[in-house]
Enzyme design. Structure first.
Site, PDB file in Angstrom:
ATOM      1  N   LYS A  87     -17.559   0.136   5.180  1.00 26.99           N
ATOM      2  CA  LYS A  87     -17.906  -0.916   4.223  1.00 26.99           C
ATOM      3  C   LYS A  87     -19.370  -0.817   3.793  1.00 26.99           C
ATOM      4  O   LYS A  87     -19.699  -0.985   2.614  1.00 26.99           O
ATOM      5  CB  LYS A  87     -17.632  -2.288   4.851  1.00 26.99           C
ATOM      6  CG  LYS A  87     -17.845  -3.414   3.851  1.00 26.99           C
ATOM      7  CD  LYS A  87     -17.569  -4.785   4.449  1.00 26.99           C
ATOM      8  CE  LYS A  87     -17.681  -5.843   3.344  1.00 26.99           C
ATOM      9  NZ  LYS A  87     -17.495  -7.204   3.860  1.00 26.99           N
TER      10      LYS A  87
ATOM     11  N   GLU B 250       0.814  -1.222   0.000  1.00 28.78           N
ATOM     12  CA  GLU B 250       0.000   0.000   0.000  1.00 28.78           C
ATOM     13  C   GLU B 250       0.846   1.271   0.000  1.00 28.78           C
ATOM     14  O   GLU B 250       0.485   2.266  -0.618  1.00 28.78           O
ATOM     15  CB  GLU B 250      -0.950   0.021   1.200  1.00 28.78           C
ATOM     16  CG  GLU B 250      -2.076  -1.016   1.114  1.00 28.78           C
ATOM     17  CD  GLU B 250      -1.695  -2.352   1.703  1.00 28.78           C
ATOM     18  OE1 GLU B 250      -0.503  -2.565   2.011  1.00 28.78           O
ATOM     19  OE2 GLU B 250      -2.592  -3.206   1.863  1.00 28.78           O
TER      20      GLU B 250
ATOM     21  N   MET C  65      24.553   7.969   2.581  1.00 30.61           N
ATOM     22  CA  MET C  65      24.449   9.276   3.220  1.00 30.61           C
ATOM     23  C   MET C  65      24.634   9.167   4.731  1.00 30.61           C
ATOM     24  O   MET C  65      25.256  10.025   5.353  1.00 30.61           O
ATOM     25  CB  MET C  65      23.111   9.930   2.877  1.00 30.61           C
ATOM     26  CG  MET C  65      23.013  11.388   3.275  1.00 30.61           C
ATOM     27  SD  MET C  65      24.296  12.414   2.528  1.00 30.61           S
ATOM     28  CE  MET C  65      23.449  13.057   1.082  1.00 30.61           C
TER      29      MET C  65
ATOM     30  N   PHE D  51     -12.189  -6.781  13.370  1.00 31.89           N
ATOM     31  CA  PHE D  51     -11.068  -7.303  12.587  1.00 31.89           C
ATOM     32  C   PHE D  51     -10.606  -6.259  11.568  1.00 31.89           C
ATOM     33  O   PHE D  51     -11.407  -5.666  10.859  1.00 31.89           O
ATOM     34  CB  PHE D  51     -11.480  -8.589  11.864  1.00 31.89           C
ATOM     35  CG  PHE D  51     -10.409  -9.121  10.953  1.00 31.89           C
ATOM     36  CD1 PHE D  51      -9.193  -9.551  11.465  1.00 31.89           C
ATOM     37  CD2 PHE D  51     -10.608  -9.144   9.580  1.00 31.89           C
ATOM     38  CE1 PHE D  51      -8.192 -10.009  10.624  1.00 31.89           C
ATOM     39  CE2 PHE D  51      -9.608  -9.609   8.730  1.00 31.89           C
ATOM     40  CZ  PHE D  51      -8.395 -10.044   9.254  1.00 31.89           C
ATOM     41  N   GLN D  52      -9.329  -6.034  11.513  1.00 31.33           N
ATOM     42  CA  GLN D  52      -8.706  -5.048  10.622  1.00 31.33           C
ATOM     43  C   GLN D  52      -9.270  -3.646  10.821  1.00 31.33           C
ATOM     44  O   GLN D  52      -9.365  -2.870   9.876  1.00 31.33           O
ATOM     45  CB  GLN D  52      -8.802  -5.476   9.153  1.00 31.33           C
ATOM     46  CG  GLN D  52      -7.897  -6.675   8.840  1.00 31.33           C
ATOM     47  CD  GLN D  52      -7.660  -6.882   7.365  1.00 31.33           C
ATOM     48  OE1 GLN D  52      -8.507  -6.597   6.528  1.00 31.33           O
ATOM     49  NE2 GLN D  52      -6.487  -7.411   7.032  1.00 31.33           N
TER      50      GLN D  52
END
Lengths: 185, 579
Positions: free
Chosen positions: B166, B54, B484, B116-117
């Site tokens: 949802k 993502e 760096m 959940f999630q």
């Protein structure tokens, strides 16, 4: 020195979080914060008291104005404004002290809002320093509990917020294409 | 066009709104609560680009947005999908990149139940976005999507996240297209104050040693042509910041390169000795100014920016102008043209000697790539990329040494060619950003110049390159170090290098072959140019791993906390300058 910030904001979820986020992101501790609807129920008025480094004050205000939900933000610390706070005090009042407490309350313009054999619940409004004194005086009479409302303030200079007019949807599409010359699709 | 009388799902409505906003594609990754959205995509013409993480969806949307100037769109599911977007969102916020991020949220009645999630995406992303929304009612959805696009793309651009429950995706309702949005508290400055612009013109004519300091705002506002008119008409030297590269063509004679920590000697000395800074769409970032108290001590400042909160944030300007930098420059150029006949000869001698001084600095310490016959210098690699690009290719990068060398040595003769992670400095940005840019500009040659560290953060996206047949040329400047960080450990931590050696780098030829495309490692200087040519000639993606000299450092360098005139101009050891 404490700064008093007055805000007119859209009454929307997350607005409070965004505004306090400007302060908490810098690790500032908010001394008091009040928020309630205005005459227009779609808007809220907020007064925040916070200790902001003087060199950052105008930046903090600008960053609040930048928030989508904020219609107006001003620093009332040194401008013409009035500010008041309310305190509710519950004080134990044995029979021999009841008259004295009531007399003292009267001096501060406090009202009795509940009375029982144990004592009184008193309500006082005023500037925060006056309320400090009121609480100190009441404490001298015995066990005491106090809840303060936090400061509410109003500017004495009636500045109208500058509001943006509606825009047609999708207006960004043409504007951006014009900028880049990249055709859409 | 959809019928307005029949019932449609929220997911379908969202897609229609995206179409109305001109979105071409969504960079995303599906999950549980976005199932109804992906179901709606099944028979919808909206293109979905499946990335492999993502965070990279968000970076790819930024690559797309920077390459086109349009709002990039990314999408993730609830919980881990949404939290994975966070780095990308902050990256977009820091670099003012217009993106709309769509995240799924658990069903509205489950919000707050540790479902959940579930994650508090709205709360988590509050400080990572220009604005964000939580949509719990289908009726609000179209309005919010249009608001999100408007906020992302207008004013100072930035990321906007819309978290959608949802049941909003799956709910059915009649769709009535929204015709207007009203955000009374959202002010988009446009024209600057005419009186202030007049004063700016006056100050420009009066200055003896003026300099233009142009930044990312020039690119976002599409102000390149106006910037060019300004510097040519008044003949002023100009520096472009890391975010502003390409705002003025790199080959333009008035362009004296990038200022700041790894800026050119001429740019930093110019900013130090100028008597007037014309700051255009910049934020006086610490990597540009060095120690603020030593920055441009003799200069008055004209600061043009669309974001009022940037004005006076780091440097208090003598003349602030809040407005769209393109429109301000249009008016400024017009006023300069009108006033020129009367006063353009004023200070002519001082201006001539200022230019003389600038050219002297440029000659004294030119930005010249170090090239060796014994080993491949990283500067050599970016110069070869520059030669192939000719100022026209899109180049993306991560953060670090390779980014600085790219900024120093690759020419960008147009805006929107240089795509890097500037403000946030996110490793792993380059490859996914190149994916977004290549989708946006299939006509362009796209190089992803990355280090061996950042590359290993974005390796999964090699699959995306293959998946979509994107001919991105991934060039790894492989020094076996987090270069760096090592440079700072060497210079400021007494050479106590710690946790910067990257051992176990994969065999690139095998790695690319495993994904099904061509990869190659080169180690010798004479192999470099042919290998890069081979990469460019290959019709598909190409992975070129260049083993560069392991201990090269970026110069000039302004040590942190120093003034920008206090530059370390080169490494202590002698260097071989090319013939």
């Amino acid at each position: 020195m404490l700064q008093v910030i007055s805000l007119l904001v859209e009454n929307k979820p997350g607005a409070l979080m965004r505004i306090t986020g400007v302060l908490t992101a810098r690790g500032y501790n908010i001394e008091s914060l009040t928020v309630a609807r205005t005459l227009d129920p779609a808007l809220s008025h907020m007064t925040i008291v916070v200790d902001v480094d003087p060199s950052l004050r105008s930046l903090v205000i600008k960053q609040m104005i930048k928030l989508i939900n904020v219609l107006q933000a001003s620093d009332l610390t040194e401008s013409r404004a009035v500010a008041r706070e309310m305190v509710l005090v519950r004080v134990k009042a044995p029979v021999d002290r009841r008259t004295a407490i009531l007399k003292e309350a009267e001096i501060f313009g406090a009202r009795v809002i509940d009375s029982s054999v144990e004592g009184f619940a008193l309500e006082a409004t005023g500037d925060p320093e006056k309320l400090d004194e009121f609480i100190d005086v009441m404490r001298s009479y015995g066990e005491l509990d106090a809840t303060r409302s936090g400061l509410v303030a109003i500017s004495l200079e009636g500045k109208k917020p500058r509001l943006s007019p509606p825009v047609p949807t999708g207006s960004g599409v043409e504007k951006l294409e014009q900028k880049t010359g990249v055709p859409n699709g | 066009m959809m019928s307005t009388s029949s019932l449609v799902s929220g997911a379908r409505m969202l897609l229609e709104c995206l179409v109305r906003e001109g979105a071409e594609c969504i960079f995303g990754y599906p999950g549980g609560v976005t199932l109804p959205l992906y179901d709606a995509m099944y028979d919808h013409p909206m293109r979905h680009v499946l990335v492999r993480h993502e965070e990279n969806a968000c970076f790819a949307a930024q690559g797309y947005a920077i390459a086109t100037g349009r709002v990039g769109v990314c999408c993730a599911t609830s919980g881990p999908g949404a939290t994975n977007l966070v780095t990308g969102l902050v990256n977009g916020l820091m670099d003012s990149t217009p993106i709309v991020a769509i995240t799924g949220q658990v069903a509205s009645k489950l919000i707050g139940s540790d479902a959940f999630q579930e994650a508090d995406t709205f709360g988590i992303t509050r400080s990572c976005t220009k604005h964000n929304y939580l949509v719990k009612n289908l009726a609000d959805l179209p309005q919010i999507i249009h608001e999100a696009f408007y906020i992302a793309g207008s004013g100072r651009p930035g990321p906007v996240l819309v978290d959608i429950a949802k049941d909003v995706f799956s709910g059915q309702s009649r769709y009535a297209p929204v015709s207007a949005i009203h955000l009374p508290g959202y002010k988009v400055p446009s024209d600057g104050h005419t009186g202030q612009i007049r004063r700016a013109a006056q100050m420009i004519w009066e200055a003896r040693r003026p300099i233009v300091y142009a930044g990312g705002g020039i690119i976002s506002a599409g102000a390149s042509a106006e910037l060019r008119r300004l510097v040519e008409f008044v003949d002023i030297p100009a520096v472009c910041t890391l975010m502003g590269l390409g705002g003025l063509p790199s080959e333009h004679p008035n362009f004296i390169s990038m200022p700041g920590m790894h800026g050119s000697y001429a740019a930093n000395m110019g900013l130090t000795q100028t008597d007037l800074i014309i700051a255009l769409g910049v934020r006086f970032d610490d990597r540009v100014t060095g120690r603020l108290s030593a920055f441009a001590p003799h200069a008055k400042v004209i600061h043009v920016d669309i974001d009022p909160s940037e004005i006076g944030k780091n440097r208090i300007p003598e003349l602030p102008i809040v407005g769209d930098v393109r429109r301000v420059l249009e008016k400024l150029n017009q006023i300069l043209a009108e006033t020129a006949p009367a006063i353009s000869t004023q200070n002519a001698a001082a201006r001539r000697s200022w230019w003389h001084q600038i050219r002297e600095w440029q000659e004294q310490y030119p930005l010249k790539p170090v090239i060796s016959e014994a080993e491949i210098k990283p500067q050599h690699v970016v110069s070869e990329i520059d030669r192939l690009s000719g100022g026209k290719a899109i180049v993306t990068s991560d953060v670090g040494q390779h980014q600085m060398w790219s900024a120093q040595f690759i020419r960008f003769n147009e805006p929107r060619l240089w795509i890097n992670s500037g403000g946030l400095g996110s490793m792993g940005f380059g490859l996914p950003a190149a994916i977004g840019a290549q989708f946006a500009r299939p006509d362009k040659l796209v190089f992803a110049v990355v280090g061996d560290g950042g590359f290993q953060m974005s390796i999964p996206e090699l699959a995306t390159l293959v998946n979509y047949g994107l001919p991105v040329k991934v060039v790894i400047l492989n020094n076996g170090y987090l270069g760096m960080v090592r440079q700072w450990q060497e210079l400021f931590y007494n050479n106590r290098t710690c946790a910067v050696e990257l051992e176990g780098f994969p065999d690139v030829q095998k790695l690319a072959a495993a994904y099904g495309f061509t990869g190659r490692t080169v180690e010798k200087p004479h192999e470099l140019a042919p290998a890069l040519q081979e990469a460019v000639d290959d019709p598909g993606p190409y992975l070129l791993n260049v083993r560069v000299s392991p201990c090269e450092n970026v110069f000039p360098m302004v040590p942190a906390g120093s003034g920008i005139s206090e530059m370390v101009v080169g490494p202590p050891q002698p260097v071989l300058v090319p013939k």
